[in-house]
Design an enzyme around this catalytic site. Sequence first.
Site: not given
Ligand code: PMP
Length: 412
Positions: A206, A209, A129, A370, A232
């Site tokens: 990270d 998910q 991401h 993203c 999430k």
């Molecule tokens: N990493 C992953 C794998 C994600 O899916 C997301 C959110 N889509 C993020 C990072 C970023 O999370 P946040 O916007 O809640 O900081």
Amino acid sequence: MNAAPARVTQAADWRLDFPALRQSVHGQPLVYLDSAASAQQPEVVIETVAAYQREDHANVHRGVHTLSHRATEAYEGARDKMRDFINASARSEIVLTKGTTEAINLVAQSFCRPRLQAGDNIVITHLEHHANIVPWQLVCEQTGAELRVAPINDRGEVSIDELYELVDERTLLVGISHVSNALGTVNPVEEVVAFCKGRNVPVLIDGAQGVPHLDIDVQAIGCDFYAFSGHKMFGPTGTGVLFGREALLEEMPPWQGGGDMILEVSFENTIYNELPYKFEAGTPNISGVVGLGASVDYLQRIGMQRIADYEHELHDYMVSQLRDVDGMRFIGEAANKASVQSFLLDDIHSHDLGTILDHQGVAIRTGHHCAMPVMQWFGVSGTCRASLAFYNNRDDIDRLVIALEKAREIFG
Ligand code: PMP
């Protein structure tokens, strides 16, 4: 009766806990298949936040009055719940942040920036991401270090051998997602950590998910940092956690300065607070964190292993049903996947398909998720993504399939 239908019945019960799922959209009962972007909140989280706001709200840590004590207890109690939830060894290892993004930026700026020199490198993978790409690009630009990217294959799996080849004596950190939000790939993080440990290279995972779908034990994984977001995992937005190994957090300078992260301030010398407060400058999202504590209680009552098993079965069902839709092209077919299926249908633009589905009450996410490098690798501008949570069931998948078939009719 075999076990599968019993579990499906169970999901129907869980679903009743989520008020947002009881509504209709465009005249159809809502089918919510966008939990990877943000999950819905159970009544108990909504009510816990409301009760806190109504009765207990005050600023934390500094007050001698009753409400401030109550707010502090609720806020710090939630930290203890997070520690237990991911099995960190101490509450000092739980830094409360506003989400995964902030947690990763904290590590980039506080752990990496002071240590990185020109010629050093950070290793990530092609399926990250943007939150696990751009903070490393920034710190590499600031220090002259190199960002190395391990490739993926056409199923959307990281080439682990090639990742290992990128790690050398100048590698300061490896950053890898637990589960890809765009493809659903579950990365073999335990294996990566074991390899890196052997070379004294810290690993950041990270877990945005990972946490909502898997039973996470950071000590068993052995990672140095694990980042995730409250929204999430059925909690409020603007909350999240950076787990960091205490020895590393101790060595790291504060990232942001302000109230709460200090013990003593004078113009000559400021003494920083102990862990984890050293990394929590300013008034935090108190009500959000209290709500996150309620979501942890809720998830633990169900049991993360039970959730993982149920979702695994539902994911298999989703994949088998979608595969049979004419004109279907899957993006991401890793052997080990969780929660997510990305796809394209005929040559219908993902946004058009998403809009048609919305008119049938089916919410999916469309676009680059993203993860633009993933899209570039597959040669597409975006995908449609259906993502599951434990409140989904087979009816949701059947409704998705019917909606896709209708879209094919509409687009001829
Ligand atoms: N990493 C992953 C794998 C994600 O899916 C997301 C959110 N889509 C993020 C990072 C970023 O999370 P946040 O916007 O809640 O900081």
